[in-house]
Scaffold this motif. Structure first.
Motif, PDB file in Angstrom:
ATOM      1  N   GLY A  27      38.328  31.354  30.336  1.00  0.00           N
ATOM      2  CA  GLY A  27      39.378  30.384  30.127  1.00  0.00           C
ATOM      3  C   GLY A  27      40.548  30.918  29.331  1.00  0.00           C
ATOM      4  O   GLY A  27      41.640  30.333  29.355  1.00  0.00           O
ATOM      5  N   THR A  28      40.335  32.020  28.619  1.00  0.00           N
ATOM      6  CA  THR A  28      41.386  32.621  27.794  1.00  0.00           C
ATOM      7  C   THR A  28      41.885  33.930  28.398  1.00  0.00           C
ATOM      8  O   THR A  28      43.086  34.142  28.547  1.00  0.00           O
ATOM      9  CB  THR A  28      40.875  32.856  26.363  1.00  0.00           C
ATOM     10  N   LEU A  29      40.947  34.814  28.770  1.00  0.00           N
ATOM     11  CA  LEU A  29      41.318  36.053  29.458  1.00  0.00           C
ATOM     12  C   LEU A  29      41.116  35.956  30.967  1.00  0.00           C
ATOM     13  O   LEU A  29      41.826  36.622  31.730  1.00  0.00           O
ATOM     14  CB  LEU A  29      40.499  37.233  28.927  1.00  0.00           C
ATOM     15  N   HIS A  30      40.136  35.150  31.383  1.00  0.00           N
ATOM     16  CA  HIS A  30      39.840  35.061  32.814  1.00  0.00           C
ATOM     17  C   HIS A  30      39.215  33.720  33.130  1.00  0.00           C
ATOM     18  O   HIS A  30      38.718  33.008  32.245  1.00  0.00           O
ATOM     19  CB  HIS A  30      38.892  36.192  33.234  1.00  0.00           C
ATOM     20  N   ILE A  31      39.233  33.360  34.423  1.00  0.00           N
ATOM     21  CA  ILE A  31      38.486  32.222  34.951  1.00  0.00           C
ATOM     22  C   ILE A  31      37.660  32.759  36.106  1.00  0.00           C
ATOM     23  O   ILE A  31      38.213  33.173  37.134  1.00  0.00           O
ATOM     24  CB  ILE A  31      39.417  31.090  35.421  1.00  0.00           C
ATOM     25  N   GLU A  32      36.348  32.841  35.892  1.00  0.00           N
ATOM     26  CA  GLU A  32      35.432  33.468  36.839  1.00  0.00           C
ATOM     27  C   GLU A  32      35.941  34.868  37.187  1.00  0.00           C
ATOM     28  O   GLU A  32      36.035  35.714  36.304  1.00  0.00           O
ATOM     29  CB  GLU A  32      35.232  32.562  38.058  1.00  0.00           C
ATOM     30  N   ASP A  33      36.289  35.135  38.435  1.00  0.00           N
ATOM     31  CA  ASP A  33      36.681  36.496  38.832  1.00  0.00           C
ATOM     32  C   ASP A  33      38.192  36.681  38.919  1.00  0.00           C
ATOM     33  O   ASP A  33      38.673  37.606  39.583  1.00  0.00           O
ATOM     34  CB  ASP A  33      36.048  36.852  40.185  1.00  0.00           C
ATOM     35  N   SER A  34      38.955  35.828  38.242  1.00  0.00           N
ATOM     36  CA  SER A  34      40.413  35.939  38.244  1.00  0.00           C
ATOM     37  C   SER A  34      40.920  36.045  36.808  1.00  0.00           C
ATOM     38  O   SER A  34      40.570  35.225  35.955  1.00  0.00           O
ATOM     39  CB  SER A  34      41.057  34.721  38.915  1.00  0.00           C
ATOM     40  N   ALA A  35      41.747  37.047  36.550  1.00  0.00           N
ATOM     41  CA  ALA A  35      42.313  37.224  35.220  1.00  0.00           C
ATOM     42  C   ALA A  35      43.474  36.257  34.998  1.00  0.00           C
ATOM     43  O   ALA A  35      44.188  35.897  35.936  1.00  0.00           O
ATOM     44  CB  ALA A  35      42.801  38.658  35.041  1.00  0.00           C
ATOM     45  N   ILE A  36      43.658  35.829  33.763  1.00  0.00           N
ATOM     46  CA  ILE A  36      44.851  35.075  33.389  1.00  0.00           C
ATOM     47  C   ILE A  36      46.053  36.016  33.557  1.00  0.00           C
ATOM     48  O   ILE A  36      46.008  37.163  33.088  1.00  0.00           O
ATOM     49  CB  ILE A  36      44.762  34.582  31.928  1.00  0.00           C
ATOM     50  N   PRO A  37      47.111  35.596  34.234  1.00  0.00           N
ATOM     51  CA  PRO A  37      48.256  36.485  34.466  1.00  0.00           C
ATOM     52  C   PRO A  37      48.773  37.128  33.189  1.00  0.00           C
ATOM     53  O   PRO A  37      49.024  36.445  32.191  1.00  0.00           O
ATOM     54  CB  PRO A  37      49.300  35.547  35.091  1.00  0.00           C
ATOM     55  N   GLY A  38      48.901  38.444  33.230  1.00  0.00           N
ATOM     56  CA  GLY A  38      49.436  39.188  32.093  1.00  0.00           C
ATOM     57  C   GLY A  38      48.440  39.492  31.001  1.00  0.00           C
ATOM     58  O   GLY A  38      48.788  40.153  30.007  1.00  0.00           O
ATOM     59  N   ALA A  39      47.193  39.048  31.160  1.00  0.00           N
ATOM     60  CA  ALA A  39      46.228  39.196  30.066  1.00  0.00           C
ATOM     61  C   ALA A  39      45.858  40.652  29.806  1.00  0.00           C
ATOM     62  O   ALA A  39      45.694  41.061  28.648  1.00  0.00           O
ATOM     63  CB  ALA A  39      44.977  38.371  30.362  1.00  0.00           C
ATOM     64  N   GLN A  40      45.695  41.454  30.868  1.00  0.00           N
ATOM     65  CA  GLN A  40      45.320  42.859  30.662  1.00  0.00           C
ATOM     66  C   GLN A  40      46.389  43.606  29.870  1.00  0.00           C
ATOM     67  O   GLN A  40      46.084  44.352  28.938  1.00  0.00           O
ATOM     68  CB  GLN A  40      45.085  43.565  32.003  1.00  0.00           C
ATOM     69  N   GLU A  41      47.653  43.394  30.250  1.00  0.00           N
ATOM     70  CA  GLU A  41      48.746  44.081  29.560  1.00  0.00           C
ATOM     71  C   GLU A  41      48.856  43.606  28.114  1.00  0.00           C
ATOM     72  O   GLU A  41      49.115  44.395  27.202  1.00  0.00           O
ATOM     73  CB  GLU A  41      50.063  43.842  30.301  1.00  0.00           C
ATOM     74  N   ALA A  42      48.665  42.302  27.899  1.00  0.00           N
ATOM     75  CA  ALA A  42      48.737  41.763  26.542  1.00  0.00           C
ATOM     76  C   ALA A  42      47.635  42.341  25.665  1.00  0.00           C
ATOM     77  O   ALA A  42      47.850  42.637  24.478  1.00  0.00           O
ATOM     78  CB  ALA A  42      48.657  40.237  26.580  1.00  0.00           C
ATOM     79  N   LEU A  43      46.440  42.508  26.231  1.00  0.00           N
ATOM     80  CA  LEU A  43      45.342  43.086  25.463  1.00  0.00           C
ATOM     81  C   LEU A  43      45.648  44.527  25.073  1.00  0.00           C
ATOM     82  O   LEU A  43      45.373  44.952  23.937  1.00  0.00           O
ATOM     83  CB  LEU A  43      44.041  43.017  26.271  1.00  0.00           C
ATOM     84  N   LYS A  44      46.238  45.277  25.989  1.00  0.00           N
ATOM     85  CA  LYS A  44      46.627  46.656  25.657  1.00  0.00           C
ATOM     86  C   LYS A  44      47.624  46.659  24.504  1.00  0.00           C
ATOM     87  O   LYS A  44      47.544  47.498  23.599  1.00  0.00           O
ATOM     88  CB  LYS A  44      47.228  47.334  26.885  1.00  0.00           C
ATOM     89  N   ARG A  45      48.548  45.718  24.521  1.00  0.00           N
ATOM     90  CA  ARG A  45      49.534  45.642  23.445  1.00  0.00           C
ATOM     91  C   ARG A  45      48.862  45.281  22.124  1.00  0.00           C
ATOM     92  O   ARG A  45      49.196  45.832  21.077  1.00  0.00           O
ATOM     93  CB  ARG A  45      50.607  44.605  23.798  1.00  0.00           C
ATOM     94  N   LEU A  46      47.906  44.353  22.172  1.00  0.00           N
ATOM     95  CA  LEU A  46      47.193  43.962  20.958  1.00  0.00           C
ATOM     96  C   LEU A  46      46.411  45.143  20.399  1.00  0.00           C
ATOM     97  O   LEU A  46      46.349  45.344  19.178  1.00  0.00           O
ATOM     98  CB  LEU A  46      46.253  42.796  21.257  1.00  0.00           C
ATOM     99  N   ARG A  47      45.818  45.937  21.273  1.00  0.00           N
ATOM    100  CA  ARG A  47      45.036  47.095  20.816  1.00  0.00           C
ATOM    101  C   ARG A  47      45.915  48.148  20.151  1.00  0.00           C
ATOM    102  O   ARG A  47      45.421  48.950  19.353  1.00  0.00           O
ATOM    103  CB  ARG A  47      44.290  47.717  21.996  1.00  0.00           C
ATOM    104  N   SER A  48      47.203  48.170  20.482  1.00  0.00           N
ATOM    105  CA  SER A  48      48.110  49.134  19.856  1.00  0.00           C
ATOM    106  C   SER A  48      48.530  48.701  18.458  1.00  0.00           C
ATOM    107  O   SER A  48      49.133  49.470  17.718  1.00  0.00           O
ATOM    108  CB  SER A  48      49.349  49.331  20.734  1.00  0.00           C
TER     109      SER A  48
END
Length: 270
Positions: A27-48
């Protein structure tokens, strides 16, 4: 659109520098097998950014390994050891109290209980188990509880988000057993304070140095803020209009999605 509640749980001047971000998954990063739009890129930014990141979930539909594989297929950069689940918390409690449970969880979640003795059960553990929520199974659990077995709820979420809409969570079924047996369940997942403290323990920071991002106002945000953290509510997943007003104190921040939450953290909390 971003909306900040006022005032936050603690004044920013009274808080310590941010050291950790806890992130809900479904519900925050994904819903079942679909990612929330932009979530992968945002996570990379958070990790930096100079903060620790950990993922906390009440998901009981599948074991931690299967969840990790799902996230990997969605191209999320999430090591398995950064995922803390309510299944892990439940197993820790069973081992600590040396209980032999009836496990009302999905078959795909049983892997996380390998090695736990389930012979001659003296406890009932209940998570999300649609295939097992029938009269015969629930009645057997009810009778065990009447005979003195503790009822352990992995969590009591009212609902969760699927691709086809909202669906009942384990909460209504836990509440039914509580009502019938005139007992109270021990809850191990969100929103319990002990769950958040255990998730933070190996990060070496206090709740006042952490923020939680999630789509569940009560379990994610309310629970985190009751533990002393800041809480950011996202309008994805199970979020329904007006959810932010259902908890007290109000969320520190309500925003449209995980990428907006990350933007706020980087621009305002670091």
């Amino acid at each position: 659109m971003i909306y900040r509640s006022c005032p936050p749980p603690l004044s920013m001047a009274a808080r310590r520098a941010l050291k950790a971000v806890l992130v809900d998954l479904s519900g925050t990063l994904h819903i079942e097998d679909s990612a929330i739009p932009g979530a992968q890129e945002a996570l990379k930014r958070l990790r930096s950014a100079p903060v620790a990141v950990k993922f906390v979930t009440n998901t009981t539909k599948e074991c931690k390994r299967t969840l990790f594989e799902r996230l990997k297929k969605l191209e999320f950069d999430i090591p398995e050891d950064e995922i803390f689940t309510s299944l892990t918390a439940a197993r820790n409690l069973l081992e600590h109290k040396q209980l032999r449970p009836v496990l009302l969880v999905e078959d795909s979640a049983l892997e996380d209980f390998q090695g736990i003795d389930t012979s001659d059960p003296n406890a009932v553990v209940i998570g999300l188990a649609p295939e097992h929520f029938n009269y015969q199974t629930m009645n057997s659990a009810f009778r065990l509880i009447l005979d003195g077995a503790p009822l352990i709820a992995i969590h009591k979420a009212r609902c969760y988000k699927r691709k086809d809409g909202l669906a009942l969570g384990p909460g209504p079924f836990v509440t039914g057993l509580e009502y019938a047996a005139d007992t109270k369940a021990t809850v191990v997942g969100k929103p319990e304070k002990t769950f958040f403290l255990e998730a933070l323990r190996d990060l070496g920071c206090s709740p006042e140095e952490a923020v939680m991002i999630g789509d569940d106002a009560r379990d994610d945000v309310g629970g985190a803020q009751n533990a002393g953290m800041l809480g950011i509510l996202v309008r994805t997943g199970k979020y329904r209009q007006g959810d932010e007003g259902k908890i007290n104190p109000l969320p520190y921040l309500t925003c449209d999605c995980f990428p907006q939450a990350v933007e706020h953290i980087i621009e305002n909390l670091l």
